[in-house]
Scaffold this motif. Structure first.
Motif, PDB file in Angstrom:
ATOM      1  N   GLY A 242       0.840  -1.195   0.000  1.00 27.48           N
ATOM      2  CA  GLY A 242       0.000   0.000   0.000  1.00 27.48           C
ATOM      3  C   GLY A 242       0.870   1.237   0.000  1.00 27.48           C
ATOM      4  N   ASP A 243       0.248   2.375  -0.236  1.00 27.68           N
ATOM      5  CA  ASP A 243       0.936   3.657  -0.120  1.00 27.68           C
ATOM      6  C   ASP A 243       2.153   3.735  -1.045  1.00 27.68           C
ATOM      7  OD1 ASP A 243      -0.389   4.937   2.573  1.00 27.68           O
ATOM      8  OD2 ASP A 243      -0.249   2.763   2.670  1.00 27.68           O
ATOM      9  N   VAL A 244       1.925   3.421  -2.316  1.00 30.38           N
ATOM     10  CA  VAL A 244       3.016   3.478  -3.290  1.00 30.38           C
ATOM     11  C   VAL A 244       3.198   4.877  -3.868  1.00 30.38           C
ATOM     12  CG1 VAL A 244       2.936   1.039  -3.860  1.00 30.38           C
ATOM     13  CG2 VAL A 244       1.428   2.617  -5.079  1.00 30.38           C
ATOM     14  N   HIS A 245       2.175   5.731  -3.770  1.00 27.78           N
ATOM     15  CA  HIS A 245       2.268   7.163  -4.097  1.00 27.78           C
ATOM     16  C   HIS A 245       2.961   7.412  -5.443  1.00 27.78           C
ATOM     17  CE1 HIS A 245       0.753   8.344  -0.173  1.00 27.78           C
ATOM     18  NE2 HIS A 245       1.586   7.491   0.383  1.00 27.78           N
ATOM     19  N   VAL A 246       2.387   6.854  -6.487  1.00 22.91           N
ATOM     20  CA  VAL A 246       3.031   6.929  -7.799  1.00 22.91           C
ATOM     21  C   VAL A 246       2.805   8.290  -8.447  1.00 22.91           C
ATOM     22  CG1 VAL A 246       3.125   5.957 -10.117  1.00 22.91           C
ATOM     23  CG2 VAL A 246       2.863   4.446  -8.136  1.00 22.91           C
ATOM     24  N   ASP A 247       3.865   8.840  -8.946  1.00 23.72           N
ATOM     25  CA  ASP A 247       3.879   9.995  -9.845  1.00 23.72           C
ATOM     26  C   ASP A 247       4.875   9.661 -10.940  1.00 23.72           C
ATOM     27  OD1 ASP A 247       3.499  12.455 -11.005  1.00 23.72           O
ATOM     28  OD2 ASP A 247       3.965  13.620  -9.214  1.00 23.72           O
ATOM     29  N   LYS A 248       5.104  10.561 -11.875  1.00 21.84           N
ATOM     30  CA  LYS A 248       5.973  10.241 -13.005  1.00 21.84           C
ATOM     31  C   LYS A 248       7.388   9.892 -12.568  1.00 21.84           C
ATOM     32  CE  LYS A 248       6.832  15.160 -13.918  1.00 21.84           C
ATOM     33  NZ  LYS A 248       6.696  16.243 -14.935  1.00 21.84           N
ATOM     34  N   ASP A 249       7.846  10.437 -11.437  1.00 27.31           N
ATOM     35  CA  ASP A 249       9.198  10.154 -10.975  1.00 27.31           C
ATOM     36  C   ASP A 249       9.320   8.781 -10.331  1.00 27.31           C
ATOM     37  OD1 ASP A 249       7.579  11.278  -8.890  1.00 27.31           O
ATOM     38  OD2 ASP A 249       9.368  11.360  -7.639  1.00 27.31           O
ATOM     39  N   VAL A 250       8.171   8.114 -10.052  1.00 27.62           N
ATOM     40  CA  VAL A 250       8.182   6.793  -9.433  1.00 27.62           C
ATOM     41  C   VAL A 250       8.106   5.685 -10.476  1.00 27.62           C
ATOM     42  CG1 VAL A 250       6.945   5.284  -7.812  1.00 27.62           C
ATOM     43  CG2 VAL A 250       7.148   7.721  -7.331  1.00 27.62           C
ATOM     44  N   VAL A 251       7.648   5.993 -11.673  1.00 26.56           N
ATOM     45  CA  VAL A 251       7.497   4.985 -12.724  1.00 26.56           C
ATOM     46  C   VAL A 251       8.835   4.283 -12.965  1.00 26.56           C
ATOM     47  CG1 VAL A 251       6.940   4.573 -15.142  1.00 26.56           C
ATOM     48  CG2 VAL A 251       5.582   6.194 -13.811  1.00 26.56           C
ATOM     49  N   GLY A 252       8.803   2.958 -12.881  1.00 25.99           N
ATOM     50  CA  GLY A 252      10.000   2.151 -13.059  1.00 25.99           C
ATOM     51  C   GLY A 252      10.617   1.671 -11.759  1.00 25.99           C
ATOM     52  N   ARG A 253      10.242   2.291 -10.643  1.00 27.99           N
ATOM     53  CA  ARG A 253      10.855   1.922  -9.359  1.00 27.99           C
ATOM     54  C   ARG A 253      10.417   0.540  -8.895  1.00 27.99           C
ATOM     55  NH1 ARG A 253       9.989   6.124  -4.636  1.00 27.99           N
ATOM     56  NH2 ARG A 253      11.058   7.393  -6.212  1.00 27.99           N
ATOM     57  N   TYR A 254       9.117   0.239  -9.026  1.00 26.86           N
ATOM     58  CA  TYR A 254       8.590  -1.038  -8.565  1.00 26.86           C
ATOM     59  C   TYR A 254       8.649  -2.118  -9.635  1.00 26.86           C
ATOM     60  CZ  TYR A 254       6.539   1.531  -4.619  1.00 26.86           C
ATOM     61  OH  TYR A 254       6.355   2.302  -3.501  1.00 26.86           O
TER      62      TYR A 254
END
Length: 250
Positions: free
Chosen positions: A8-20
């Motif tokens: 939960g609480d992954v808080h995705v924005d464009k800067d998070v894309v690719g992290r997970y």
């Protein structure tokens, strides 16, 4: 046995894309479904929802989510929901779904939930209209979860919320904010059905494990708590322990 990955609480924005994504690509070998306990986005915008869909869509396993308070920040929950559902991800709000997995039926009932506090330190539906509205919102979400849970016919039943249903998984947070992190009514709803596991997020500084008054295992899967891309929990196994050592580090 059914293996459920959860975060939960992954808080995705464009800067998070690719992290997970690198850890998520391994999901089909590690779990049968992925459940996400709200706060999918940072500010609840449609663009962020599309970023979330890019990161968590097309994984080769079913993905089921609920929205969190962050996903309501821009007052566009319907548009956020549509952007996520367009990617083939199931969004639950006071609703349930059943997944056919490994020859078993996994039922998932979900709601965002709301605050209100816990026994001995909770708001009551009394007094000013503003307080009645606050607690009325709490009661409405909890009633929706209970109805959804009781509507399902399945082999294993999971409750998925953003707000916490018990105080034990809030330990580590300031006591003063417990009423804004969850409510006892969600725990009552979970105990009103034969729920096998309850998953929630929201409490970034909380603890992972708790139980409802009725004995249902509760797990806080907020990313800052589990510190992994997901944990994996097992149901319908020979062991009574729902926790699995399988997890993917992020």
């Amino acid at each position: 046995m059914i293996r459920i990955a959860a975060v939960g609480d992954v808080h995705v924005d464009k800067d998070v894309v690719g992290r997970y994504r690198p850890a998520l690509e391994e999901l089909p070998d590690r779990a049968d479904a992925l459940l996400i306990a709200g706060d999918l986005t940072r500010h609840g915008t449609v663009q962020e929802a599309k970023c979330f869909a890019t990161e968590f869509g097309g994984l080769g396993v079913p993905v089921v989510v609920v929205l969190g308070n962050h996903d309501h920040q821009s007052d566009q929950p319907d548009a956020v929901t549509k952007a996520i559902e367009d990617a083939g991800i199931t969004v639950l709000e006071s609703a349930a779904t059943v997944l056919e997995l490994r020859g078993h039926r996994l039922g998932i009932a979900g709601t965002k939930g709301f605050g209100g506090g816990f026994a001995g330190a909770c708001a009551s539906n009394f007094g000013e209209r503003e307080m009645k509205d606050f607690v009325g919102t709490t009661e409405r979400y909890a009633a929706g979860l209970g109805e959804a849970l009781r509507s399902v016919r399945c082999d294993a039943l999971v409750a998925l919320t953003h707000y916490a249903p018990v105080p034990e998984t809030l330990v580590g947070e300031p006591l003063e904010i417990y009423p804004f992190l969850g409510c006892y009514q969600l725990g009552q709803a979970i105990d009103s059905a034969p729920t096998a596991l309850a998953l929630h997020g929201h409490a970034h500084h909380g603890s992972e494990r708790g139980r409802t008054p009725g004995g249902v295992p509760v797990r806080n899967v907020a990313h800052p708590v589990i510190k992994q891309a997901y944990n994996v929990y097992q149901l319908l196994s020979d062991s009574d322990d729902v926790d699995s050592e399988l997890a993917a580090v992020s």
